[in-house]
Design a protein around this motif. Structure first.
Motif, PDB file in Angstrom:
ATOM      1  N   ALA A 218      -1.089 -16.122  21.001  1.00 42.50           N
ATOM      2  CA  ALA A 218      -1.662 -15.569  22.225  1.00 42.50           C
ATOM      3  C   ALA A 218      -0.627 -15.500  23.338  1.00 42.50           C
ATOM      4  N   THR A 219       0.155 -16.557  23.486  1.00 38.79           N
ATOM      5  CA  THR A 219       1.171 -16.598  24.535  1.00 38.79           C
ATOM      6  C   THR A 219       2.248 -15.547  24.300  1.00 38.79           C
ATOM      7  N   THR A 220       2.676 -15.408  23.047  1.00 44.40           N
ATOM      8  CA  THR A 220       3.709 -14.427  22.711  1.00 44.40           C
ATOM      9  C   THR A 220       3.234 -13.009  22.981  1.00 44.40           C
ATOM     10  N   ARG A 221       2.023 -12.675  22.528  1.00 45.78           N
ATOM     11  CA  ARG A 221       1.508 -11.321  22.708  1.00 45.78           C
ATOM     12  C   ARG A 221       1.235 -11.001  24.173  1.00 45.78           C
ATOM     13  N   ARG A 222       0.718 -11.965  24.923  1.00 44.39           N
ATOM     14  CA  ARG A 222       0.497 -11.746  26.359  1.00 44.39           C
ATOM     15  C   ARG A 222       1.826 -11.500  27.063  1.00 44.39           C
TER      16      ARG A 222
END
Length: 245
Positions: A218-222
């Motif tokens: 989630a952090t990477t994609r955001r």
């Protein structure tokens, strides 16, 4: 979790797997189903949200969906039963390019799933083989609103800009009769929903063995969205009819 499971979780609160809100989906379906008794095909239907909405709002429509995800198709079947529309829905567990039918379709859908058939233009060629005379295609795909960075292309793949995309469609024998370009609000809502839902799940399940993986994803994609492609990528959904020879 595998990528399919992560995607399903990410779309918990945004079941349309494209940056379109409910009003946009309803408007496009209304324009794509002018008679209200059409036979509809979705190539790469996933959990068949477009078909479920078409069947719910148009009681004389019949629909078929094709997808390689057995779990998505089972989810669609269960929803159709709960909605009381399962008698009008047929689902096929196979690759979209391998699908054949004894009858043509009045509307063919492929929104956000053109990769299943090799891209926008191959998808339109596949749709043509299934289309009834006077039929329509409802297709959605990404485009570059601004010149992308190399990093954006690496994350999302290569797209045309919107004028080039439409020119390609027209050159390949199609006439746009309606279209929708996703607004900034729709694009942002989609991204916030996907990555926020994943992060929320990870924080709610700190002892789950997949929690660190999901939170990292989630952090990477955001971060990719905000720093790499938010200001350059867009999405358009077109209603097309074959251009007379």
């Amino acid at each position: 979790m595998n990528r399919e499971q992560i995607s399903k979780l990410a779309h918990t609160h945004h079941p349309i797997k494209s940056p379109l809100n409910d009003d946009s989906v309803s408007s496009l379906l209304s324009q794509a189903l002018p008679r209200g008794d059409e036979r509809v095909l979705d190539l790469g239907c996933g959990s068949a949200e477009w078909l479920l909405r078409a069947l719910t709002t148009h009681p004389d429509v019949h629909a078929e969906g094709v997808d390689i995800s057995e779990s998505d198709l089972e989810e669609a079947r269960q929803k159709a039963v709960r909605l009381g529309i399962d008698a009008r829905l047929t689902l096929h567990h196979q690759k979209a390019e391998d699908f054949t039918s004894p009858h043509p379709f009045d509307l063919i859908l492929c929104v956000g799933s053109t990769h299943a058939l090799g891209g926008l233009l191959p998808t339109l060629e596949a749709a043509r083989t299934h289309l009834a005379p006077g039929g329509r295609v409802l297709i959605g795909d990404g485009f570059w609103e601004r010149t992308p960075t190399p990093e954006a292309i690496e994350v999302l793949g290569d797209f045309a800009d919107l004028p080039t995309l439409v020119d390609q469609v027209v050159t390949n024998g199609w006439t746009p009769v309606q279209g929708h370009t996703s607004t900034r609000q729709e694009l942002d809502d989609y991204e916030w929903s996907n990555w926020g839902t994943l992060a929320d799940w990870a924080l709610d399940h700190p002892t789950h063995p997949d929690s660190p993986q999901i939170l990292t994803w989630a952090t990477t994609r955001r971060t990719e969205w905000l720093h790499t492609y938010r200001d350059s990528w867009g999405f358009t959904t077109l209603i097309l009819r074959p251009t007379p020879a």
